[in-house]
Design a protein around this motif. Structure first.
Motif, PDB file in Angstrom:
ATOM      1  N   GLY A 186      13.184  -1.226   7.369  1.00 54.26           N
ATOM      2  CA  GLY A 186      13.542  -0.865   5.999  1.00 54.26           C
ATOM      3  C   GLY A 186      12.471  -0.010   5.353  1.00 54.26           C
ATOM      4  O   GLY A 186      11.433   0.271   5.955  1.00 54.26           O
ATOM      5  N   LYS A 187      12.753   0.395   4.133  1.00 54.97           N
ATOM      6  CA  LYS A 187      11.797   1.225   3.393  1.00 54.97           C
ATOM      7  C   LYS A 187      10.793   0.348   2.665  1.00 54.97           C
ATOM      8  O   LYS A 187      11.125  -0.758   2.227  1.00 54.97           O
ATOM      9  CB  LYS A 187      12.548   2.089   2.383  1.00 54.97           C
ATOM     10  N   LYS A 211      16.061   0.702  -7.070  1.00 57.66           N
ATOM     11  CA  LYS A 211      15.626   1.442  -5.871  1.00 57.66           C
ATOM     12  C   LYS A 211      15.702   0.616  -4.592  1.00 57.66           C
ATOM     13  O   LYS A 211      15.798   1.181  -3.511  1.00 57.66           O
ATOM     14  CB  LYS A 211      14.215   1.995  -6.079  1.00 57.66           C
ATOM     15  N   ARG A 212      15.695  -0.710  -4.704  1.00 53.35           N
ATOM     16  CA  ARG A 212      15.652  -1.484  -3.464  1.00 53.35           C
ATOM     17  C   ARG A 212      17.044  -1.538  -2.806  1.00 53.35           C
ATOM     18  O   ARG A 212      18.056  -1.592  -3.474  1.00 53.35           O
ATOM     19  CB  ARG A 212      15.121  -2.899  -3.722  1.00 53.35           C
ATOM     20  N   ILE A 231       8.664  -5.336   0.774  1.00 55.15           N
ATOM     21  CA  ILE A 231       7.640  -5.190  -0.256  1.00 55.15           C
ATOM     22  C   ILE A 231       6.295  -5.146   0.456  1.00 55.15           C
ATOM     23  O   ILE A 231       6.024  -5.970   1.348  1.00 55.15           O
ATOM     24  CB  ILE A 231       7.684  -6.352  -1.276  1.00 55.15           C
ATOM     25  N   VAL A 232       5.467  -4.164   0.090  1.00 56.20           N
ATOM     26  CA  VAL A 232       4.132  -4.045   0.666  1.00 56.20           C
ATOM     27  C   VAL A 232       3.140  -4.050  -0.495  1.00 56.20           C
ATOM     28  O   VAL A 232       3.251  -3.234  -1.409  1.00 56.20           O
ATOM     29  CB  VAL A 232       3.993  -2.760   1.502  1.00 56.20           C
ATOM     30  N   ALA A 233       2.213  -5.003  -0.493  1.00 57.66           N
ATOM     31  CA  ALA A 233       1.358  -5.191  -1.667  1.00 57.66           C
ATOM     32  C   ALA A 233      -0.103  -5.396  -1.279  1.00 57.66           C
ATOM     33  O   ALA A 233      -0.433  -5.523  -0.092  1.00 57.66           O
ATOM     34  CB  ALA A 233       1.860  -6.377  -2.479  1.00 57.66           C
ATOM     35  N   GLY A 234      -0.941  -5.459  -2.303  1.00 59.37           N
ATOM     36  CA  GLY A 234      -2.381  -5.596  -2.099  1.00 59.37           C
ATOM     37  C   GLY A 234      -2.811  -7.042  -1.937  1.00 59.37           C
ATOM     38  O   GLY A 234      -2.109  -7.853  -1.335  1.00 59.37           O
ATOM     39  N   ASN A 235      -3.960  -7.364  -2.512  1.00 62.61           N
ATOM     40  CA  ASN A 235      -4.513  -8.710  -2.383  1.00 62.61           C
ATOM     41  C   ASN A 235      -3.827  -9.713  -3.308  1.00 62.61           C
ATOM     42  O   ASN A 235      -3.351  -9.346  -4.380  1.00 62.61           O
ATOM     43  CB  ASN A 235      -6.012  -8.689  -2.723  1.00 62.61           C
ATOM     44  N   ASN A 236      -3.793 -10.974  -2.884  1.00 61.61           N
ATOM     45  CA  ASN A 236      -3.438 -12.092  -3.766  1.00 61.61           C
ATOM     46  C   ASN A 236      -2.011 -12.018  -4.282  1.00 61.61           C
ATOM     47  O   ASN A 236      -1.729 -12.371  -5.422  1.00 61.61           O
ATOM     48  CB  ASN A 236      -4.429 -12.108  -4.949  1.00 61.61           C
ATOM     49  N   PHE A 237      -1.092 -11.551  -3.418  1.00 61.03           N
ATOM     50  CA  PHE A 237       0.300 -11.431  -3.846  1.00 61.03           C
ATOM     51  C   PHE A 237       0.877 -12.819  -4.156  1.00 61.03           C
ATOM     52  O   PHE A 237       0.732 -13.752  -3.385  1.00 61.03           O
ATOM     53  CB  PHE A 237       1.139 -10.758  -2.750  1.00 61.03           C
ATOM     54  N   GLN A 260      -2.785  -1.305   3.453  1.00 54.58           N
ATOM     55  CA  GLN A 260      -3.584  -0.165   3.004  1.00 54.58           C
ATOM     56  C   GLN A 260      -2.907   1.156   3.386  1.00 54.58           C
ATOM     57  O   GLN A 260      -2.894   2.112   2.612  1.00 54.58           O
ATOM     58  CB  GLN A 260      -4.983  -0.256   3.644  1.00 54.58           C
ATOM     59  N   ALA A 261      -2.325   1.191   4.584  1.00 59.12           N
ATOM     60  CA  ALA A 261      -1.862   2.465   5.150  1.00 59.12           C
ATOM     61  C   ALA A 261      -0.422   2.813   4.795  1.00 59.12           C
ATOM     62  O   ALA A 261      -0.003   3.948   4.984  1.00 59.12           O
ATOM     63  CB  ALA A 261      -2.026   2.427   6.673  1.00 59.12           C
ATOM     64  N   ILE A 262       0.328   1.837   4.298  1.00 58.24           N
ATOM     65  CA  ILE A 262       1.749   2.093   4.020  1.00 58.24           C
ATOM     66  C   ILE A 262       1.931   2.583   2.590  1.00 58.24           C
ATOM     67  O   ILE A 262       1.387   1.999   1.653  1.00 58.24           O
ATOM     68  CB  ILE A 262       2.585   0.816   4.271  1.00 58.24           C
ATOM     69  N   ALA A 263       2.697   3.651   2.430  1.00 57.65           N
ATOM     70  CA  ALA A 263       2.969   4.201   1.092  1.00 57.65           C
ATOM     71  C   ALA A 263       4.442   3.991   0.739  1.00 57.65           C
ATOM     72  O   ALA A 263       5.277   3.769   1.616  1.00 57.65           O
ATOM     73  CB  ALA A 263       2.627   5.688   1.052  1.00 57.65           C
ATOM     74  N   GLU A 264       4.715   4.086  -0.551  1.00 63.49           N
ATOM     75  CA  GLU A 264       6.077   3.921  -1.067  1.00 63.49           C
ATOM     76  C   GLU A 264       7.050   4.818  -0.291  1.00 63.49           C
ATOM     77  O   GLU A 264       6.793   6.001  -0.084  1.00 63.49           O
ATOM     78  CB  GLU A 264       6.087   4.287  -2.562  1.00 63.49           C
ATOM     79  N   GLY A 265       8.139   4.244   0.151  1.00 62.25           N
ATOM     80  CA  GLY A 265       9.177   5.028   0.815  1.00 62.25           C
ATOM     81  C   GLY A 265       9.017   5.147   2.320  1.00 62.25           C
ATOM     82  O   GLY A 265       9.934   5.608   3.002  1.00 62.25           O
TER      83      GLY A 265
END
Lengths: 182, 421
Positions: A8-9, A51-52, A58-64, A113-118
């Protein structure tokens, strides 16, 4: 258990996404995933629901998932059709809740870190492998501790407790006899 | 190598002589706590688990607090589900309106937690009970159902951070300012999955109300629990409340701490957490004079008798600023009664405060003082995330009761030390 593969995206967020913005308490008089999904992320990202697509990640940073213990948060994300959450790290109650209800989650600071939106992402949950189909990069998520794998193998905490209580065990002949006598 | 208090409690409940950080154990529980907002889901999951009975009806507490008195039909239905569950399974410690209160104020006051206990609660601020020397932590609804069925829960042994406070607290500075300072320094995930052990002469002389406030907000730095070694003050507090003696653990001299933070508090300013994070902490001198629409005094963080005594001292003969709304929410029915006996309800009402029944209410944007678009509040609660306390464009500042009362008097964020001379 077959190892599910998701594709998925990516929908991306930053650090410290708390459960109040995942699903505000004002909607927590319900614990039905499909009802909660209607308000998922609305205070943080009003565009999320538009948009989903089912199967997105969902790809997120720290402490999700930090903050409140509300299980409504992973339920809302599941209800919104999100296949998996990848984060640099998870808050501990959200982590437990997700394992317990069977929302796939993976901890991988490198991937997050490496994954961007879309970006188009493929996840092999059993192997803990994350592939960024857009960039070609590949990542391995932190493995789950053995005790947690046992809960996952049971399909979540309900199956785990049913096994512990022996409620699904075939009735023993001795007991059957007793019951018919009683 | 010795153990910290958190490690000692987990070892005792896992039935092993020694535990080390990172290890995973199933451990027996002394109390499982749920509220009206989390219990209904647990009841449904409990049925799905095929469980016939709760492990020990005397070790389960169910508390009406979040959306009570019922804010709408859906909230009433949640409370009804909990009430029926309590009846069906013979739950001993079920708290109905009239004898209930905010769970983390009520549960220790009722003597349900003893030193050395292992407690889980389906509310993230369950770590509050660390103030009586227990290991207490928040869980979700499915974990609570599993705990009811099994009488145990799984725990990964956390590393412990030691937080040392030294020196005498200045006047009008208290437990809330201590913990805000620590959360500000650690950040929202600085203590993620750690235990915080609070020590030092400041803690030893801190009254129980302040200790509860300190442990309550350990979660705001991501901590699994916050613990203060039980001592004579704990013993005195528990007298006439707890039925069990408990185990007064102290950390071993050679216990290993992943990190140590040290503070000299003798010059500590009142602290304020700014929107939208309890870790966005500034000394009051940096936020003074900001106009405020509404002050809330209360919550599991600062809804105890001691907090309202401070507020009453400041508001007596001053009154609430005409452009500001003050909502005072006693933490429990027992706190409310005590405030009545001491004349504090009269002082606050005469000053212009609205007195709410005990509830979590506005702390979670439920009811009893939700903020409108663009409004700015100063609350003695524990979280100020975007949208938590009302409209997503509203803003909440967090402080202790002295700053809140001084602010209520002037209409803008005010240092109580300047007001009180």
């Amino acid at each position: 258990m077959a190892s599910p593969v998701f594709r998925g995206k990516a929908i991306t967020y930053g650090d410290d996404v708390n459960t109040d913005v995942i699903i505000p308490a004002r909607y927590c008089t319900s614990f039905r995933a499909e009802e909660l999904a209607l308000h998922c992320m609305e205070d943080l990202d009003p565009e999320f629901l538009k948009k989903r697509r089912p199967g997105d990640l969902i790809v997120a940073g720290n402490n999700f998932g930090c903050g409140s213990s509300r299980e409504n948060a992973p339920l809302a994300i599941m209800g919104a059709g999100i296949a998996c959450v990848i984060a640099k790290s998870f808050a501990r109650i959200f982590y437990r809740n997700s394992i317990n209800i069977g929302l796939p989650i993976l901890e991988s600071p490198e991937a997050a870190q490496a994954i961007a939106e879309g970006h188009e992402i493929e996840v092999d949950l059993g192997a803990g492998r994350i592939r960024n189909l857009t960039t070609g990069a590949s990542f391995t998520a932190h493995p789950f501790p053995e005790g947690i794998r046992a809960i996952m193998a049971a399909g979540g905490m309900v199956g785990f407790v049913r096994a512990r209580l022996g409620v699904d065990a075939p009735a023993q002949p001795g007991r059957e006899r007793k019951r018919s006598q009683g | 190598m010795g153990m910290t208090i958190a490690e000692k409690i987990l070892a005792a409940h896992a039935g092993v002589p020694v535990v080390r950080p990172g290890e995973l154990y199933f451990a027996g529980l002394d109390l499982v706590m749920g509220t009206d907002v989390t219990t209904a889901l647990s009841a449904e999951v409990f049925a799905q688990m095929g469980a016939q009975r709760v492990f020990d009806p005397d070790k389960v507490a169910l508390v009406n607090d979040h959306f009570v008195p019922a804010k709408d039909i859906a909230a009433a239905t949640l409370a009804q589900t909990m009430r029926r569950f309590a009846e069906r399974y013979g739950i001993r410690h079920y708290y109905e309106l009239g004898s209930s209160g905010i769970c983390h104020t009520l549960v220790p006051d009722e003597g349900l937690v003893s030193p050395g206990d292992l407690v889980v609660g389906a509310d993230s601020h369950t770590c509050t009970y660390g103030a009586v020397g227990a290991f207490a932590t928040g869980i979700g609804s499915t974990d609570m159902a599993a705990a009811w069925a099994l009488g145990e829960s799984w725990f990964r042994v956390p590393e412990t951070f030691r937080v040392i406070f030294r020196g005498r607290l200045p006047e009008w500075v208290g437990g809330k300012d201590l913990i805000l300072r620590v959360v500000g320094d650690l950040g929202e995930d600085g203590a993620r999955y750690k235990a915080l052990e609070f020590v030092g002469d400041t803690i030893e002389t801190l009254p129980m109300a302040g200790r509860f406030t300190v442990c309550n907000m350990a979660i705001e730095a991501g901590a699994k629990t916050g613990i203060i070694a039980a001592d004579d003050a704990t013993r005195e507090y528990l007298k006439g409340r707890a039925t069990r003696h408990g185990v007064y653990h102290r950390p071993d001299p050679d216990a290993r701490y992943a990190r140590t933070l040290e503070y000299d508090v003798s010059g500590l300013e009142p602290m304020v957490a700014c929107p939208y994070s309890p870790a966005n902490v500034k000394p009051i001198s940096q936020v003074e004079a900001l106009p405020i629409d509404q002050v809330v005094l209360g919550s599991c963080t600062n809804g105890r008798v001691e907090d309202f005594r401070i507020a009453a001292t400041i508001l007596k003969s001053r009154g609430v600023h005409p452009k500001l709304r003050l909502i005072a929410i006693p933490g429990s029915q027992a706190v409310f009664r005590q405030l009545l006996y001491e004349g504090i309800v009269a002082v606050l009402a005469e000053a212009g405060a609205t007195i709410s029944p005990p509830t979590c209410g506005p702390c979670i944007g439920g009811h009893m003082g939700v903020l409108g678009p663009g409004e700015r509040g100063l609350f003695t609660t524990n979280r100020n995330f975007k949208g938590r306390n009302g409209h997503p464009t509203s803003e909440v500042y967090l402080s202790g009761p002295a700053v809140a009362a001084a602010t209520a008097a002037t209409g803008k964020i005010t240092d109580p030390r300047t007001l009180m001379g």
